[in-house]
Design a protein around this motif. Structure first.
Motif, PDB file in Angstrom:
ATOM      1  N   PHE A   1       0.838  -1.197   0.000  1.00 53.76           N
ATOM      2  CA  PHE A   1       0.000   0.000   0.000  1.00 53.76           C
ATOM      3  C   PHE A   1       0.877   1.252   0.000  1.00 53.76           C
ATOM      4  O   PHE A   1       1.086   1.871   1.044  1.00 53.76           O
ATOM      5  CB  PHE A   1      -0.936   0.000   1.222  1.00 53.76           C
ATOM      6  N   PRO A   2       1.403   1.640  -1.155  1.00 53.54           N
ATOM      7  CA  PRO A   2       2.237   2.848  -1.237  1.00 53.54           C
ATOM      8  C   PRO A   2       1.457   4.080  -0.783  1.00 53.54           C
ATOM      9  O   PRO A   2       0.225   4.141  -0.897  1.00 53.54           O
ATOM     10  CB  PRO A   2       2.591   2.930  -2.728  1.00 53.54           C
ATOM     11  N   ALA A   3       2.184   5.079  -0.283  1.00 52.63           N
ATOM     12  CA  ALA A   3       1.537   6.260   0.281  1.00 52.63           C
ATOM     13  C   ALA A   3       0.688   7.005  -0.738  1.00 52.63           C
ATOM     14  O   ALA A   3      -0.362   7.559  -0.399  1.00 52.63           O
ATOM     15  CB  ALA A   3       2.598   7.199   0.866  1.00 52.63           C
ATOM     16  N   ASN A   4       1.102   6.991  -2.007  1.00 52.60           N
ATOM     17  CA  ASN A   4       0.370   7.793  -2.994  1.00 52.60           C
ATOM     18  C   ASN A   4      -0.958   7.168  -3.403  1.00 52.60           C
ATOM     19  O   ASN A   4      -1.794   7.830  -4.031  1.00 52.60           O
ATOM     20  CB  ASN A   4       1.244   8.015  -4.228  1.00 52.60           C
TER      21      ASN A   4
ATOM     22  N   LYS B   1      -6.773   4.959  -6.860  1.00 56.26           N
ATOM     23  CA  LYS B   1      -6.120   5.909  -7.744  1.00 56.26           C
ATOM     24  C   LYS B   1      -6.649   7.314  -7.457  1.00 56.26           C
ATOM     25  O   LYS B   1      -7.706   7.499  -6.836  1.00 56.26           O
ATOM     26  CB  LYS B   1      -6.365   5.539  -9.198  1.00 56.26           C
ATOM     27  N   SER B   2      -5.935   8.302  -7.921  1.00 59.82           N
ATOM     28  CA  SER B   2      -6.355   9.687  -7.720  1.00 59.82           C
ATOM     29  C   SER B   2      -7.666   9.956  -8.438  1.00 59.82           C
ATOM     30  O   SER B   2      -7.955   9.374  -9.488  1.00 59.82           O
ATOM     31  CB  SER B   2      -5.277  10.645  -8.226  1.00 59.82           C
TER      32      SER B   2
ATOM     33  N   GLY C   1      -6.093  12.402  -3.627  1.00 60.08           N
ATOM     34  CA  GLY C   1      -4.950  13.028  -4.257  1.00 60.08           C
ATOM     35  C   GLY C   1      -3.731  12.131  -4.209  1.00 60.08           C
ATOM     36  O   GLY C   1      -3.833  10.906  -4.193  1.00 60.08           O
ATOM     37  N   ALA C   2      -2.550  12.747  -4.136  1.00 64.18           N
ATOM     38  CA  ALA C   2      -1.296  11.988  -4.126  1.00 64.18           C
ATOM     39  C   ALA C   2      -0.916  11.517  -2.725  1.00 64.18           C
ATOM     40  O   ALA C   2       0.001  10.705  -2.583  1.00 64.18           O
ATOM     41  CB  ALA C   2      -0.172  12.833  -4.714  1.00 64.18           C
ATOM     42  N   ASP C   3      -1.593  12.015  -1.700  1.00 61.19           N
ATOM     43  CA  ASP C   3      -1.269  11.652  -0.320  1.00 61.19           C
ATOM     44  C   ASP C   3      -2.200  10.541   0.175  1.00 61.19           C
ATOM     45  O   ASP C   3      -3.285  10.332  -0.385  1.00 61.19           O
ATOM     46  CB  ASP C   3      -1.408  12.867   0.602  1.00 61.19           C
ATOM     47  N   PRO C   4      -1.806   9.840   1.245  1.00 65.55           N
ATOM     48  CA  PRO C   4      -2.703   8.832   1.832  1.00 65.55           C
ATOM     49  C   PRO C   4      -3.999   9.482   2.298  1.00 65.55           C
ATOM     50  O   PRO C   4      -4.029  10.659   2.671  1.00 65.55           O
ATOM     51  CB  PRO C   4      -1.899   8.288   3.025  1.00 65.55           C
TER      52      PRO C   4
END
Length: 205
Positions: free
Chosen positions: A88-91, A147-148, A178-181
């Motif tokens: 689970f990557p942060a982005n 996804k965003s 967005g790009a953040d968790p």
């Protein structure tokens, strides 16, 4: 799929080996006295002042075993954290939690969670788990990737409402990823004005 996905099976295998190693340690400790008993009988002729050495040896062995077990537990924890970070990557990460404020007007039995009209979590609660939520605990019911863009979360709560009647309510929220968790809270709280429970979904800022 994450570029690190091929490493996940290796991490799980290593984690399983760590747990197996930890489980075998008590057996090693049990074998130690038997090995000591098979020492040559000539040791019996040692001076009396050395009689305390055999008694100290098991204690040192126990201390070493406890130290190694502590290292194994810490290693297993670090492996689990690393696996979670790879999966689970942060982005893309999104996590959903459940909390309960007071909760005198609602006794939670089960929860269903949907993301973008897809069922991602279904949970049945025990009385002890409900008590933990009443005491201020918070449960993570879902961790995944999104996804965003715009998404929709829907939660269905089932339990006993006022006068112990069967109670089922839903709550819905649209949010932007967005790009953040993204961290989302499903909150159950009492409404003293309406004399009934309220169910709210909010995104942590």
């Amino acid at each position: 799929m994450s570029a690190h996905a091929p490493f996940i099976p290796c991490l799980r295998l290593l984690s399983a080996c760590v747990i197996a190693l930890s489980a075998c340690m008590p057996a090693w400790a049990a074998d130690a006295p038997a090995e000591a008993a098979s020492a040559p009988a000539v040791a019996a002729s040692a001076p009396a002042e050395s009689a305390s050495a055999p008694a100290a040896a098991p204690q040192r062995l126990d201390d070493r075993i406890q130290d190694v077990k502590g290292d194994v537990i810490r290693l297993n924890r670090d492996l689990l954290v690393l696996e979670e970070e790879l999966l689970f990557p942060a982005n893309t990460q999104v996590a959903v939690f459940v909390s309960m404020d007071v909760g005198k007007m609602f006794e939670l039995d089960s929860l269903q969670l949907k993301l973008d009209d897809k069922l991602v979590a279904s949970y049945l609660y025990s009385p002890l788990e409900v008590q933990a939520l009443h005491r201020g605990g918070m449960q993570r019911v879902y961790l995944g990737n999104l996804k965003s863009g715009e998404h929709e979360v829907v939660a269905f709560f089932t339990g006993k409402g006022p006068h112990f009647r069967d109670y089922k309510r839903g709550a819905m929220l649209k949010f932007e990823k967005g790009a953040d968790p993204k961290y989302i809270e499903l909150r159950i709280q009492d409404s003293t004005g309406k004399l009934q429970p309220e169910f709210d979904i909010r995104v942590w800022q």
